[in-house]
Design a protein around this motif. Structure first.
Motif, mmCIF file in Angstrom:
data_model
loop_
_atom_site.group_PDB
_atom_site.id
_atom_site.type_symbol
_atom_site.label_atom_id
_atom_site.label_comp_id
_atom_site.label_asym_id
_atom_site.label_seq_id
_atom_site.Cartn_x
_atom_site.Cartn_y
_atom_site.Cartn_z
ATOM 1 N N LEU A 246 36.292 9.333 -86.715
ATOM 2 C CA LEU A 246 36.808 10.590 -87.263
ATOM 3 C C LEU A 246 36.043 10.990 -88.519
ATOM 4 N N THR A 247 35.740 10.002 -89.355
ATOM 5 C CA THR A 247 34.980 10.282 -90.580
ATOM 6 C C THR A 247 33.575 10.773 -90.258
ATOM 7 N N LEU A 248 32.960 10.137 -89.255
ATOM 8 C CA LEU A 248 31.621 10.569 -88.859
ATOM 9 C C LEU A 248 31.623 12.000 -88.337
ATOM 10 N N LEU A 249 32.668 12.342 -87.569
ATOM 11 C CA LEU A 249 32.755 13.700 -87.040
ATOM 12 C C LEU A 249 32.955 14.712 -88.160
ATOM 13 N N VAL A 250 33.817 14.369 -89.112
ATOM 14 C CA VAL A 250 34.067 15.272 -90.235
ATOM 15 C C VAL A 250 32.817 15.442 -91.095
ATOM 16 N N MET A 251 32.094 14.339 -91.265
ATOM 17 C CA MET A 251 30.916 14.364 -92.131
ATOM 18 C C MET A 251 29.625 14.638 -91.362
ATOM 19 N N PHE A 252 29.745 14.965 -90.077
ATOM 20 C CA PHE A 252 28.543 15.088 -89.250
ATOM 21 C C PHE A 252 27.582 16.143 -89.797
ATOM 22 N N ASP A 253 28.101 17.309 -90.150
ATOM 23 C CA ASP A 253 27.235 18.364 -90.680
ATOM 24 C C ASP A 253 26.570 17.931 -91.979
ATOM 25 N N PHE A 254 27.361 17.254 -92.821
ATOM 26 C CA PHE A 254 26.814 16.760 -94.087
ATOM 27 C C PHE A 254 25.699 15.739 -93.835
ATOM 28 N N ILE A 255 25.964 14.790 -92.904
ATOM 29 C CA ILE A 255 24.964 13.767 -92.592
ATOM 30 C C ILE A 255 23.734 14.406 -91.951
ATOM 31 N N SER A 256 23.969 15.405 -91.081
ATOM 32 C CA SER A 256 22.837 16.085 -90.440
ATOM 33 C C SER A 256 21.949 16.749 -91.482
ATOM 34 N N ASP A 257 22.572 17.395 -92.449
ATOM 35 C CA ASP A 257 21.799 18.043 -93.504
ATOM 36 C C ASP A 257 20.968 17.034 -94.294
ATOM 37 N N ARG A 258 21.574 15.869 -94.590
ATOM 38 C CA ARG A 258 20.836 14.850 -95.339
ATOM 39 C C ARG A 258 19.686 14.268 -94.505
ATOM 40 N N VAL A 259 19.942 14.092 -93.185
ATOM 41 C CA VAL A 259 18.880 13.574 -92.316
ATOM 42 C C VAL A 259 17.725 14.580 -92.217
ATOM 43 N N LEU A 260 18.067 15.869 -92.067
ATOM 44 C CA LEU A 260 17.036 16.897 -92.010
ATOM 45 C C LEU A 260 16.245 16.952 -93.324
ATOM 46 N N LEU A 261 16.972 16.829 -94.441
ATOM 47 C CA LEU A 261 16.312 16.826 -95.748
ATOM 48 C C LEU A 261 15.363 15.641 -95.875
ATOM 49 N N LEU A 262 15.810 14.483 -95.391
ATOM 50 C CA LEU A 262 14.984 13.281 -95.448
ATOM 51 C C LEU A 262 13.767 13.432 -94.531
ATOM 52 N N MET B 118 20.604 17.151 -82.709
ATOM 53 C CA MET B 118 21.721 16.565 -83.452
ATOM 54 C C MET B 118 23.054 17.050 -82.902
ATOM 55 N N GLY B 119 23.133 18.322 -82.529
ATOM 56 C CA GLY B 119 24.357 18.853 -81.937
ATOM 57 C C GLY B 119 24.662 18.196 -80.605
ATOM 58 N N TRP B 120 23.601 18.011 -79.769
ATOM 59 C CA TRP B 120 23.785 17.327 -78.478
ATOM 60 C C TRP B 120 24.261 15.894 -78.696
ATOM 61 N N LEU B 121 23.658 15.220 -79.657
ATOM 62 C CA LEU B 121 24.060 13.839 -79.957
ATOM 63 C C LEU B 121 25.512 13.773 -80.416
ATOM 64 N N ARG B 122 25.937 14.763 -81.227
ATOM 65 C CA ARG B 122 27.322 14.784 -81.693
ATOM 66 C C ARG B 122 28.293 14.938 -80.529
ATOM 67 N N ASP B 123 28.009 15.874 -79.622
ATOM 68 C CA ASP B 123 28.918 16.109 -78.493
ATOM 69 C C ASP B 123 29.022 14.881 -77.594
ATOM 70 N N LYS B 124 27.901 14.259 -77.297
ATOM 71 C CA LYS B 124 27.920 13.078 -76.436
ATOM 72 C C LYS B 124 28.604 11.897 -77.136
ATOM 73 N N ALA B 125 28.388 11.803 -78.439
ATOM 74 C CA ALA B 125 29.024 10.712 -79.194
ATOM 75 C C ALA B 125 30.543 10.849 -79.191
ATOM 76 N N ILE B 126 31.039 12.095 -79.243
ATOM 77 C CA ILE B 126 32.485 12.315 -79.217
ATOM 78 C C ILE B 126 33.074 11.827 -77.903
ATOM 79 N N VAL B 127 32.422 12.186 -76.789
ATOM 80 C CA VAL B 127 32.920 11.773 -75.470
ATOM 81 C C VAL B 127 32.884 10.251 -75.332
ATOM 82 N N LEU B 128 31.754 9.661 -75.699
ATOM 83 C CA LEU B 128 31.614 8.210 -75.577
ATOM 84 C C LEU B 128 32.611 7.478 -76.472
ATOM 85 N N ALA B 129 32.788 7.974 -77.701
ATOM 86 C CA ALA B 129 33.721 7.338 -78.636
ATOM 87 C C ALA B 129 35.158 7.440 -78.131
ATOM 88 N N ALA B 130 35.519 8.595 -77.555
ATOM 89 C CA ALA B 130 36.878 8.767 -77.042
ATOM 90 C C ALA B 130 37.160 7.793 -75.904
#
Length: 355
Positions: free
Chosen positions: A42-58, A180-192
């Protein structure tokens, strides 16, 4: 006698409390694992956009280094930036997951602080006993349970993951943000899916853990008898029982003061509440009595409820010493009490006529 030694009885509250004090509690690690995993996802999903931005910045930072000579200063700068960005992404998740682990344990057993499990136990480092514990039936069953749960979860997860692999050639053509969006959607299904599987196993494990825990704490009839005898003989237990009884009696006594006809006082040290109901008692009854602080409380309750307070030091002291609570007054005091009651009834009638 043999039957008495069979541990067939459910553990008493004291037995369970003693076990908790020793750090022996019915805790399912699987429930804690589910709580941690759920909060982490749940934390990863909430912070996904934040983490994506940091990964893109990196990523942009790394791309900016293309063509730049990598000297010692540049390598150090790269390491600092990578370490800093990693901490920014990881620390919030780590803290939230740690809190979830604590709450998952507290939700099962409540708050139980004890240092006994931390005390050194040299018998546990006995190599002979240690080797013997490796091959117990319980260890074998635990190993089989872990293997079965892991294989089931991995098998189902691999099926979904294999389906995702077939999409990778198409996903490789996406932009980094779309990937990153595709990875998020697939991660949600797999995690559920994984959460559902692990949650089912955790419920089974919780049931088994609690059953084994209470089975181990079961007592024989003789143990229950011995525990009861020890508790009865414990001066601390007796003092606690007396304290509870006194508090209950005082509360009951104070609740009877508003129904009294009169409170006879010393006036400062003694207070005795009298009630006379000729339909129930042949003589007035002492419904409350006390000295010092209790006397003050009795008078306070009497004033709040409009009960007459009459000062008669000799009678108040005699009633307190000679008459037990909820007992009728003796014949030798009847005349003095009757005189007080007559005065109170007369004052009450005058007040009523005045109104």
């Amino acid at each position: 006698m043999a039957d008495d030694q069979e541990k067939t009885e459910e553990p008493t509250a004291k037995k369970i409390e003693d076990a908790r004090a020793d750090g022996n509690v019915a805790k399912s690690q699987d429930i804690v694992g589910v709580a941690v995993l759920f909060v982490a996802i749940l934390t990863l999903l909430v912070m996904f956009d934040f983490i994506s931005d940091r990964v893109l910045l990196l990523s942009r930072y790394y791309f900016s280094l293309i063509g730049t000579p990598l000297d010692r200063e540049g390598m150090l700068d790269m390491a600092i930036v990578t370490f800093r960005e990693s901490l920014i992404m990881i620390i919030p998740i780590t803290l939230i997951v740690a809190i979830a682990g604590v709450l998952g344990t507290v939700a099962q057993i409540g708050f139980n602080f004890t240092t006994k499990p931390l005390m050194p136990n040299f018998s546990k480092i006995d190599p002979i006993k240690g080797i013997g514990n490796l091959f117990t039936v319980k260890k074998v069953i635990e190993s089989l349970k872990i293997t079965f749960k892991s294989m089931t979860a991995l098998g189902v997860g691999f099926m979904f993951f294999w389906g995702y692999m077939e999409e990778l050639p198409t996903v490789a053509l996406f932009t980094l943000q779309d990937q990153m969006g595709w990875l998020r959607d697939k991660a949600i299904v797999l995690a559920a899916v994984m959460l559902i599987i692990i949650f089912i196993y955790s419920l089974v494990d919780l049931f088994i853990t609690r059953k084994e825990y209470f089975d181990k704490l079961k007592m024989s009839l003789q143990e229950i008898k011995d525990e009861y005898k020890n508790m009865e003989g414990d001066p601390h237990i007796k003092a606690k029982i007396r304290q509870i009884q006194m508090q209950a009696a005082r509360k009951r006594m104070m609740s009877a003061v508003p129904t009294a006809d009169v409170v006879i006082t010393n006036p400062t040290h003694y207070a005795v509440a009298i009630k006379y109901d000729e339909t129930k008692h042949f003589a007035p009854v002492v419904v409350a009595k006390g000295v010092d602080n209790i006397a003050i409380q009795i008078k306070k309750v009497a004033r709040e409820n409009g009960v007459h307070i009459v000062q008669n030091p000799p009678l108040a002291r005699s009633l307190y010493k000679e008459v037990e609570l909820d007992r009728a007054i003796p014949d030798m005091m009847f005349a003095a009490v009757a005189e007080v009651l007559a005065y109170v009834y007369k004052m009450g009638k005058k007040r009523k006529d005045h109104l």
